[in-house]
Design a protein around this motif. Structure first.
Motif, PDB file in Angstrom:
ATOM      1  N   SER A  24       0.832  -1.198   0.000  1.00 25.07           N
ATOM      2  CA  SER A  24       0.000   0.000   0.000  1.00 25.07           C
ATOM      3  C   SER A  24       0.868   1.250   0.000  1.00 25.07           C
ATOM      4  O   SER A  24       1.978   1.264   0.533  1.00 25.07           O
ATOM      5  CB  SER A  24      -0.952   0.013   1.195  1.00 25.07           C
ATOM      6  OG  SER A  24      -0.245  -0.104   2.420  1.00 25.07           O
ATOM      7  N   ASN A  38       2.855  13.047  -8.454  1.00 30.50           N
ATOM      8  CA  ASN A  38       1.884  12.380  -7.580  1.00 30.50           C
ATOM      9  C   ASN A  38       1.542  13.314  -6.430  1.00 30.50           C
ATOM     10  O   ASN A  38       2.431  13.853  -5.758  1.00 30.50           O
ATOM     11  CB  ASN A  38       2.444  11.078  -7.011  1.00 30.50           C
ATOM     12  CG  ASN A  38       2.556   9.967  -8.040  1.00 30.50           C
ATOM     13  OD1 ASN A  38       3.519   9.229  -8.072  1.00 30.50           O
ATOM     14  ND2 ASN A  38       1.568   9.838  -8.901  1.00 30.50           N
ATOM     15  N   VAL A  41      -1.318  10.550  -3.122  1.00 24.85           N
ATOM     16  CA  VAL A  41      -1.935   9.360  -3.705  1.00 24.85           C
ATOM     17  C   VAL A  41      -2.001   8.230  -2.682  1.00 24.85           C
ATOM     18  O   VAL A  41      -1.013   7.905  -2.025  1.00 24.85           O
ATOM     19  CB  VAL A  41      -1.155   8.887  -4.946  1.00 24.85           C
ATOM     20  CG1 VAL A  41      -1.694   7.545  -5.433  1.00 24.85           C
ATOM     21  CG2 VAL A  41      -1.246   9.926  -6.051  1.00 24.85           C
ATOM     22  N   ASP A  42      -3.182   7.629  -2.555  1.00 21.95           N
ATOM     23  CA  ASP A  42      -3.377   6.421  -1.754  1.00 21.95           C
ATOM     24  C   ASP A  42      -3.687   5.263  -2.701  1.00 21.95           C
ATOM     25  O   ASP A  42      -4.489   5.401  -3.628  1.00 21.95           O
ATOM     26  CB  ASP A  42      -4.536   6.593  -0.772  1.00 21.95           C
ATOM     27  CG  ASP A  42      -4.231   7.611   0.320  1.00 21.95           C
ATOM     28  OD1 ASP A  42      -3.111   7.578   0.850  1.00 21.95           O
ATOM     29  OD2 ASP A  42      -5.112   8.433   0.629  1.00 21.95           O
ATOM     30  N   PHE A  43      -3.048   4.127  -2.455  1.00 18.00           N
ATOM     31  CA  PHE A  43      -3.226   2.966  -3.328  1.00 18.00           C
ATOM     32  C   PHE A  43      -2.867   1.716  -2.543  1.00 18.00           C
ATOM     33  O   PHE A  43      -1.957   1.733  -1.710  1.00 18.00           O
ATOM     34  CB  PHE A  43      -2.320   3.082  -4.556  1.00 18.00           C
ATOM     35  CG  PHE A  43      -2.333   1.871  -5.464  1.00 18.00           C
ATOM     36  CD1 PHE A  43      -3.338   1.713  -6.410  1.00 18.00           C
ATOM     37  CD2 PHE A  43      -1.348   0.893  -5.365  1.00 18.00           C
ATOM     38  CE1 PHE A  43      -3.354   0.613  -7.248  1.00 18.00           C
ATOM     39  CE2 PHE A  43      -1.360  -0.216  -6.190  1.00 18.00           C
ATOM     40  CZ  PHE A  43      -2.371  -0.357  -7.139  1.00 18.00           C
ATOM     41  N   ASP A  44      -3.600   0.624  -2.797  1.00 14.95           N
ATOM     42  CA  ASP A  44      -3.237  -0.632  -2.144  1.00 14.95           C
ATOM     43  C   ASP A  44      -3.631  -1.800  -3.028  1.00 14.95           C
ATOM     44  O   ASP A  44      -4.521  -1.691  -3.886  1.00 14.95           O
ATOM     45  CB  ASP A  44      -3.911  -0.757  -0.775  1.00 14.95           C
ATOM     46  CG  ASP A  44      -5.405  -1.027  -0.897  1.00 14.95           C
ATOM     47  OD1 ASP A  44      -6.122  -0.129  -1.394  1.00 14.95           O
ATOM     48  OD2 ASP A  44      -5.843  -2.130  -0.528  1.00 14.95           O
ATOM     49  N   HIS A  51      -5.008  -5.373  -9.343  1.00 15.17           N
ATOM     50  CA  HIS A  51      -5.422  -3.976  -9.134  1.00 15.17           C
ATOM     51  C   HIS A  51      -4.745  -3.132 -10.216  1.00 15.17           C
ATOM     52  O   HIS A  51      -3.525  -3.084 -10.301  1.00 15.17           O
ATOM     53  CB  HIS A  51      -5.010  -3.488  -7.752  1.00 15.17           C
ATOM     54  CG  HIS A  51      -5.685  -2.212  -7.336  1.00 15.17           C
ATOM     55  ND1 HIS A  51      -5.857  -1.856  -6.022  1.00 15.17           N
ATOM     56  CD2 HIS A  51      -6.247  -1.202  -8.060  1.00 15.17           C
ATOM     57  CE1 HIS A  51      -6.488  -0.693  -5.954  1.00 15.17           C
ATOM     58  NE2 HIS A  51      -6.717  -0.283  -7.197  1.00 15.17           N
ATOM     59  N   LEU A  53      -3.748   0.273 -12.344  1.00 17.44           N
ATOM     60  CA  LEU A  53      -3.518   1.713 -12.348  1.00 17.44           C
ATOM     61  C   LEU A  53      -3.832   2.224 -13.748  1.00 17.44           C
ATOM     62  O   LEU A  53      -3.213   1.807 -14.723  1.00 17.44           O
ATOM     63  CB  LEU A  53      -2.057   2.027 -12.001  1.00 17.44           C
ATOM     64  CG  LEU A  53      -1.677   2.042 -10.523  1.00 17.44           C
ATOM     65  CD1 LEU A  53      -0.166   2.172 -10.376  1.00 17.44           C
ATOM     66  CD2 LEU A  53      -2.375   3.193  -9.792  1.00 17.44           C
ATOM     67  N   LYS A  61       0.794   7.482 -13.105  1.00 14.40           N
ATOM     68  CA  LYS A  61       0.719   6.057 -12.786  1.00 14.40           C
ATOM     69  C   LYS A  61       2.081   5.370 -12.861  1.00 14.40           C
ATOM     70  O   LYS A  61       2.415   4.547 -11.998  1.00 14.40           O
ATOM     71  CB  LYS A  61      -0.299   5.354 -13.687  1.00 14.40           C
ATOM     72  CG  LYS A  61      -0.050   5.439 -15.167  1.00 14.40           C
ATOM     73  CD  LYS A  61      -1.203   4.836 -15.952  1.00 14.40           C
ATOM     74  CE  LYS A  61      -0.887   4.784 -17.441  1.00 14.40           C
ATOM     75  NZ  LYS A  61      -0.696   6.131 -18.029  1.00 14.40           N
ATOM     76  N   THR A 228      -7.805   1.765  -9.974  1.00 15.16           N
ATOM     77  CA  THR A 228      -7.576   3.101  -9.424  1.00 15.16           C
ATOM     78  C   THR A 228      -7.227   4.022 -10.584  1.00 15.16           C
ATOM     79  O   THR A 228      -6.305   3.735 -11.348  1.00 15.16           O
ATOM     80  CB  THR A 228      -6.440   3.099  -8.381  1.00 15.16           C
ATOM     81  OG1 THR A 228      -6.889   2.402  -7.214  1.00 15.16           O
ATOM     82  CG2 THR A 228      -6.067   4.523  -7.981  1.00 15.16           C
ATOM     83  N   VAL A 235      -5.797  10.895  -7.432  1.00 16.83           N
ATOM     84  CA  VAL A 235      -6.756   9.819  -7.608  1.00 16.83           C
ATOM     85  C   VAL A 235      -8.139  10.416  -7.838  1.00 16.83           C
ATOM     86  O   VAL A 235      -8.613  11.227  -7.040  1.00 16.83           O
ATOM     87  CB  VAL A 235      -6.783   8.885  -6.376  1.00 16.83           C
ATOM     88  CG1 VAL A 235      -7.896   7.841  -6.524  1.00 16.83           C
ATOM     89  CG2 VAL A 235      -5.439   8.195  -6.191  1.00 16.83           C
ATOM     90  N   HIS A 238     -11.875   5.022  -7.395  1.00 13.09           N
ATOM     91  CA  HIS A 238     -11.563   3.609  -7.192  1.00 13.09           C
ATOM     92  C   HIS A 238     -12.780   2.831  -7.675  1.00 13.09           C
ATOM     93  O   HIS A 238     -13.879   2.973  -7.129  1.00 13.09           O
ATOM     94  CB  HIS A 238     -11.305   3.298  -5.717  1.00 13.09           C
ATOM     95  CG  HIS A 238     -10.175   4.078  -5.114  1.00 13.09           C
ATOM     96  ND1 HIS A 238      -8.848   3.788  -5.374  1.00 13.09           N
ATOM     97  CD2 HIS A 238     -10.173   5.144  -4.280  1.00 13.09           C
ATOM     98  CE1 HIS A 238      -8.071   4.643  -4.712  1.00 13.09           C
ATOM     99  NE2 HIS A 238      -8.855   5.471  -4.039  1.00 13.09           N
TER     100      HIS A 238
END
Length: 520
Positions: A24, A38, A41-44, A51, A53, A61, A228, A235, A238
């Motif tokens: 994450s 960026n 940015v939150d991503f997991d 998942h 991008l 990305k 995402t 972002v 989602h």
């Protein structure tokens, strides 16, 4: 725009909601000179999940993916692995934590065998290698994930899809639990894409996590558990995948407006023959590159040439443009022979040409956008830049070229923006005089908004009566735009079909050399 968020439909191989993310990113910020790549940015990605991008060129990305594997380090924010904060100072540090990236442009040594490439860079090797034992280990890893390869084969003899498989096996051999796949389908034919998706599912069933980076909306919906979407480094949504996501919704999240990439065909009967190619053959250094090619393109018609890279497409385009002389056969524009008469003569007869090599052949890197736009205009001793400047500014806006005005130097443009300059010149310069447009990979590297613009321009040119030869490795592009489709394989046309009735499986098989039928 309001963020869009949906629950993810989870299969039996997915971790429960209570389990920590495999990887994450938290409030990641990355800046380059003059660019915020960026922005918080939150991503997991969960264990056993795909998942994706998704975003335009410059959306951030690739920068985020580079930080997730240790190529870049964030300016602020942090990355966690299984819920614990980690520092990724290099790609080797990423591998230490079980993270690896498979790049779009493969990093293999062609003269080495598959097994030698797979172990390259491993630290646990002895000074003396047991080749048989090594090949058995590599084969075992490959087979366990449904990625059969021949360990003793030389990489230079492999197809593009097989080389990609080697890159994936290399990451798995080195202990990767999380794989970042950068535009993995960009150079694959449909059958290879299907096989890749099977391999991805096999890896997620085994608990691996996949971060999929792509611009192909249909594939994203098919392969992804979650998507995402990034725009301008932030972002915007989602979205759940596996058929639940809508391509129009994803496109809107990417560019901030509705996008239409509909199938387009000629709206009226085609006119007279503009391009005539008869019995064309070309040999380079004793090797046959083109073999006995004959076809024509009519006014108001778009003919698509489909094929995997390296099957003679570039040489065919350069020969039509007068840049290469065929070994035999002829090329004519509107009945006037252009064979052996050079590129200037071809342009005087009404040719416009968008080559595959943007900066090497299409543009002069050291010149400004303005001067590059002038390159194919009428030649005079004195160049009047002042009168052309307003048009250059208009084209920069129309094609959404990210540059500091007409004086921006071409070499400082991104690949996608350089392509836009080239397209702006060839599609907009002297349109009334253009009879034949030869365009190679027109939307490669472009975001979905720019793709919509380019497709509309090509359709407008066709409606205005221009003959268009579209050469592209993007089969979706060829299938969507072409009135007729020809498949080029090892320098020969092995299949021809009307665009309206073309079957993806048949065309894809011909691209892979699995059929030699002349017509559908």
């Amino acid at each position: 725009m309001t963020n869009t968020s949906h629950e993810v439909a989870k299969g039996p191989h997915h971790a429960s909601d209570a389990a920590p993310s495999a990887l994450s990113a938290h409030s990641i910020v990355k800046r380059f000179p003059g660019v915020l790549a960026n922005d918080s940015v939150d991503f997991d990605v969960l264990p056993g999940e795909v998942h994706t991008l998704l975003g335009e060129n410059g959306a951030g990305k690739s920068t985020l993916a580079a930080m997730l594997c240790g190529l870049y380090q964030p300016d602020s924010g942090h990355i966690s692995r299984n819920g614990e904060r980690i520092t990724l100072s290099s790609p080797r540090a990423g591998l230490h934590h079980g993270i690896a990236m498979v790049h779009q442009h493969f990093r293999l040594v062609e003269r080495f065998t598959v097994a030698e490439n797979v172990i390259l860079g491993s630290r646990d090797l002895s000074y003396k290698l047991n080749r048989s034992e090594l090949e058995d280990k590599v084969a075992a890893v490959a087979e366990s994930y449904g990625l059969p390869i021949e360990p003793g084969a030389t990489v230079g003899d492999l197809s593009v899809g097989q080389r990609q498989r080697v890159e994936i096996v290399k990451a798995l051999y080195q202990g990767a639990e999380i794989l970042l796949l950068d535009e993995p389908t960009a150079v694959l034919v449909p059958a290879e894409v299907e096989k890749l998706f099977e391999n991805v599912h096999a890896m997620t069933q085994a608990g691996k996590s996949i971060v999929f980076i792509s611009h192909k909306l249909g594939e994203v919906v098919e392969i992804s558990d979650r998507v995402t979407v990034l725009r301008n480094g932030r972002v915007t949504g989602h979205v759940s995948g596996r058929g639940a996501a809508d391509t129009k919704e994803l496109a809107r999240l990417m560019v901030g407006r509705d996008i239409e990439l509909t199938t387009q065909r000629a709206s009226h009967a085609t006119g007279h023959e503009v391009l005539q190619i008869r019995d064309l053959s070309l040999s380079l250094n004793g090797v046959s590159v083109l073999s006995d090619i004959s076809f024509n393109v009519h006014a108001g018609e778009m003919v698509g040439i489909a094929g995997v890279a390296g099957n003679g497409q570039r040489e065919l385009a350069d020969t039509i443009a007068g840049l290469m002389s065929p070994s035999s056969g002829s090329v004519a524009i509107s009945g006037s022979m252009t064979t052996d008469r050079g590129p200037i003569h071809a342009r005087e007869l009404g040719l416009a040409y968008v080559p595959e090599d943007r900066l090497g052949m299409g543009l002069v890197p050291s010149m400004s956008i303005l001067d590059n736009l002038l390159l194919t205009r009428d030649r005079h001793i004195v160049v009047d830049r002042t009168s052309v400047r307003p048009e250059a500014t208009r084209l920069i806006e129309q094609f959404e070229i990210k540059a500091n005005g007409p004086d921006h130097v071409a070499r400082k443009l991104s690949g996608g923006n350089a392509q836009k300059v080239l397209l702006a010149r060839e599609l907009s310069g002297g349109r009334s005089a253009t009879k034949l447009l030869v365009v190679c990979s027109p939307t490669r590297g472009l975001d979905v908004g720019a793709i919509e613009t380019v497709r509309a321009l090509l359709d407008d040119a066709r409606s205005a009566g221009q003959a268009i030869l579209l050469i592209s490795e993007d089969l979706d592009e060829v299938m969507s735009l072409s009135d007729r489709i020809l498949v080029l394989y090892r320098g020969s046309i092995v299949h021809e079909t009307p665009g309206a009735t073309a079957q993806l499986s048949t065309v894809g098989a011909a691209m892979a050399g699995l059929t030699t039928e002349g017509n559908s």
